[in-house]
Design a protein around this motif. Sequence first.
Motif, mmCIF file in Angstrom:
data_model
loop_
_atom_site.group_PDB
_atom_site.id
_atom_site.type_symbol
_atom_site.label_atom_id
_atom_site.label_comp_id
_atom_site.label_asym_id
_atom_site.label_seq_id
_atom_site.Cartn_x
_atom_site.Cartn_y
_atom_site.Cartn_z
ATOM 1 N N ALA A 123 40.670 33.505 46.865
ATOM 2 C CA ALA A 123 39.821 32.497 46.630
ATOM 3 C C ALA A 123 38.474 32.922 45.948
ATOM 4 N N MET A 124 38.136 34.200 46.011
ATOM 5 C CA MET A 124 36.854 34.847 45.369
ATOM 6 C C MET A 124 36.928 34.718 43.940
ATOM 7 N N VAL A 125 37.939 35.252 43.153
ATOM 8 C CA VAL A 125 38.107 35.499 41.738
ATOM 9 C C VAL A 125 37.561 34.043 40.917
ATOM 10 N N PRO A 126 38.312 33.121 41.016
ATOM 11 C CA PRO A 126 38.306 31.889 40.525
ATOM 12 C C PRO A 126 36.972 31.227 40.750
ATOM 13 N N CYS A 127 36.436 31.252 42.148
ATOM 14 C CA CYS A 127 35.161 30.855 42.288
ATOM 15 C C CYS A 127 33.886 31.423 41.551
ATOM 16 N N ASP A 128 34.171 32.926 41.681
ATOM 17 C CA ASP A 128 33.028 33.593 40.863
ATOM 18 C C ASP A 128 32.784 33.152 39.532
ATOM 19 N N PHE A 129 34.002 33.170 38.680
ATOM 20 C CA PHE A 129 34.222 32.702 37.083
ATOM 21 C C PHE A 129 33.485 31.353 37.195
ATOM 22 N N ILE A 299 51.007 31.724 30.707
ATOM 23 C CA ILE A 299 50.238 32.879 30.150
ATOM 24 C C ILE A 299 49.618 33.862 31.363
ATOM 25 N N TRP A 300 49.021 33.057 32.565
ATOM 26 C CA TRP A 300 48.618 33.989 33.533
ATOM 27 C C TRP A 300 49.579 34.459 34.259
ATOM 28 N N PHE A 301 50.579 33.856 34.312
ATOM 29 C CA PHE A 301 52.059 34.476 34.962
ATOM 30 C C PHE A 301 52.585 35.843 34.299
ATOM 31 N N MET A 302 52.597 35.739 33.006
ATOM 32 C CA MET A 302 52.996 36.987 32.328
ATOM 33 C C MET A 302 52.025 37.818 31.970
ATOM 34 N N SER A 409 34.649 18.945 37.696
ATOM 35 C CA SER A 409 35.333 18.106 38.898
ATOM 36 C C SER A 409 36.488 18.655 39.366
ATOM 37 N N ILE A 410 37.376 19.585 38.416
ATOM 38 C CA ILE A 410 38.648 20.252 38.834
ATOM 39 C C ILE A 410 38.331 21.784 38.218
ATOM 40 N N ARG A 411 37.403 22.325 37.832
ATOM 41 C CA ARG A 411 37.242 23.579 37.433
ATOM 42 C C ARG A 411 37.911 24.468 38.128
ATOM 43 N N THR A 412 37.574 24.814 39.219
ATOM 44 C CA THR A 412 37.999 25.750 40.258
ATOM 45 C C THR A 412 39.081 25.543 40.854
ATOM 46 N N THR A 413 39.658 24.120 40.944
ATOM 47 C CA THR A 413 41.201 23.899 41.148
ATOM 48 C C THR A 413 41.951 24.271 40.094
ATOM 49 N N GLY A 414 41.704 24.394 38.920
ATOM 50 C CA GLY A 414 42.308 24.771 37.578
ATOM 51 C C GLY A 414 42.468 26.308 37.595
ATOM 52 N N MET A 415 41.186 26.806 37.887
ATOM 53 C CA MET A 415 41.228 28.267 37.988
ATOM 54 C C MET A 415 42.167 28.578 39.092
ATOM 55 N N GLY A 416 42.279 28.225 40.157
ATOM 56 C CA GLY A 416 42.908 28.343 41.443
ATOM 57 C C GLY A 416 44.521 28.302 41.386
ATOM 58 N N ALA A 417 44.597 27.057 40.325
ATOM 59 C CA ALA A 417 46.354 26.784 40.239
ATOM 60 C C ALA A 417 46.628 27.928 39.429
ATOM 61 N N CYS A 418 45.839 28.234 38.279
ATOM 62 C CA CYS A 418 46.283 29.483 37.507
ATOM 63 C C CYS A 418 46.576 30.844 38.233
ATOM 64 N N SER A 419 45.405 30.883 39.026
ATOM 65 C CA SER A 419 45.526 32.089 39.799
ATOM 66 C C SER A 419 46.844 32.190 40.630
ATOM 67 N N VAL A 420 47.350 31.223 41.264
ATOM 68 C CA VAL A 420 48.395 31.024 41.994
ATOM 69 C C VAL A 420 49.605 31.719 41.223
ATOM 70 N N PHE A 421 49.855 31.385 39.779
ATOM 71 C CA PHE A 421 50.889 32.068 39.332
ATOM 72 C C PHE A 421 50.825 33.351 38.860
ATOM 73 N N THR A 422 49.541 33.606 38.862
ATOM 74 C CA THR A 422 48.901 35.090 38.736
ATOM 75 C C THR A 422 49.504 35.886 39.652
ATOM 76 N N ARG A 423 49.055 35.412 40.847
ATOM 77 C CA ARG A 423 49.516 36.145 42.034
ATOM 78 C C ARG A 423 50.805 36.141 42.396
ATOM 79 N N LEU A 424 51.571 35.099 42.080
ATOM 80 C CA LEU A 424 53.147 35.225 42.243
ATOM 81 C C LEU A 424 53.675 36.244 41.348
ATOM 82 N N ALA A 425 53.186 36.406 40.162
ATOM 83 C CA ALA A 425 53.761 37.402 39.381
ATOM 84 C C ALA A 425 53.413 38.666 39.838
ATOM 85 N N GLY A 426 52.120 38.832 40.574
ATOM 86 C CA GLY A 426 51.691 40.024 41.271
ATOM 87 C C GLY A 426 52.410 40.569 42.289
ATOM 88 N N ALA A 427 52.897 39.486 42.897
ATOM 89 C CA ALA A 427 53.803 39.879 44.468
ATOM 90 C C ALA A 427 55.116 40.057 43.681
#
Length: 473
Positions: A123-129, A299-302, A409-427
């Motif tokens: 939750a922290m990283v997308p919100c920070d940026f 891109i975020w996943f890879m 209106s959807i900036r952090t939602t967009g960052m969060g959604a991209c982060s989901v794929f980032t974390r999926l790859a990280g898992a």
Amino acid sequence: TITYDEAINELGFGLFQILLMQVCGAGCLFDGIELSLISFVIPGIKQQWNLNAIETGALGSIVFFGMMFGAWFGGFLSDKFGRKLVFCSSIFISSVFLLASCFSVHLGMLITLRFFVGVGLGAMVPCDFSLMLEFLPSKNRGALLGLLQIYWSVGAALECLISYLCIEVISKQFEKGNLLNDGWRWCMFFSSIFGFLIFFLRLFVPESPRFYLIKRNFEKVDQVIEKISKLNRKSLNDKKVRLATTTRTQSSMKLFSKSRDFQIEMTHQEEFKSLTIFNQFKMLFSKEFLFSTILLFIIWFMLSYGGWGFNFLIPIVFEKIQHNNVYLNSFYVTSVGFISNILTLFIIDKMSRRTLMGITFIFTGIFTALVGVSNNPYSVLTFSMLANFMSSFPWALLYTYTPEFYPTSIRTTGMGACSVFTRLAGAITPMFGTLVLESGYFIPFLTYGIALIIAGICSFLLRKETLNSTLQD
């Protein structure tokens, strides 16, 4: 009258942004500490609890499953209820569960606690940026956001020192069998302290005026602008500030701030108030954003699969080949990332975001793959340093491009959604890496390199260039 973007540009980059950057940067530092920590503590935990390859991989992956959950819901909560709520609570959650982790007595307990550490980080990283972006003038915006990546490198390097002191010095002052003899517990304890200190600093950061704007809280908007004006010692010279949000509807209305004679032009605001998590996610796949959203997910996943896989395995590989001190080698690799992060500041606003991302992704992939084919310790160290040097560029560029691409209106939602794929790859990557590492490190590093090259190709295909663009509300 002037728009909000024009007001921020006129107030410029000053003391307010400098202070905010230290607080947001401290969050990146904590992220670097936490994500680097697991690579150093896993060998000790594996030996102490006799973990097999699957259990070891699960321990390395679980934090990313938590980050997937945190990134998605944190993004929604940030867009719905405000940046500051997530900005403060996320790092507090991570710190509490990281501190609790050092008291774990079995693998199940540690994995559970690590999951909630990941929820906070996700939750922290997308919100920070997003928060930092919304306070920055458009000039040199990429360089200023890229500067946050330096803090991540500092955090990763700092964790090398913390791990060395905890595992090789402090823990050895106690007898075997004593919990205080477990170096990994000390690592988690001291790392959590940074999180609590950063949480305290975040309490003094104001809410984003862009969030107040779309919620029609104009009095708060005025107060934040006034605070920026005082700290930066710049005045708007009694200009009327017109704060505008853009939508893709024809209906619009004009409102006026009661606290000042500011003209506020708002459009379709009730739609923002009634947004649900489903509607916000649906907006990411509207005609305007669909193609680039899919590319950004890839891109975020890879990047995470290749980049985090590299960072996770390198300390383990150094220990496996027994070349010098594993902490010293890891410090060398991390340090070149710090240097390239500084270099990024001078070129990120000089070239197309998409082009620079594509080029640096491909070079990062090539050097990462070469680590896998290296047959001596010195070439492993050399190509590792080159790969980490190049990887700092796409990380900084992607963290800049993504929040610039989506509207407020959807900036952090967009960052969060991209982060989901980032974390999926990280898992996925720790489990994959630990399973195949027994037969050598050729296969994991080759796949990491290919993934990064694919990310580079996708970067060239992004349709919108955000360099020097005006943020959408």
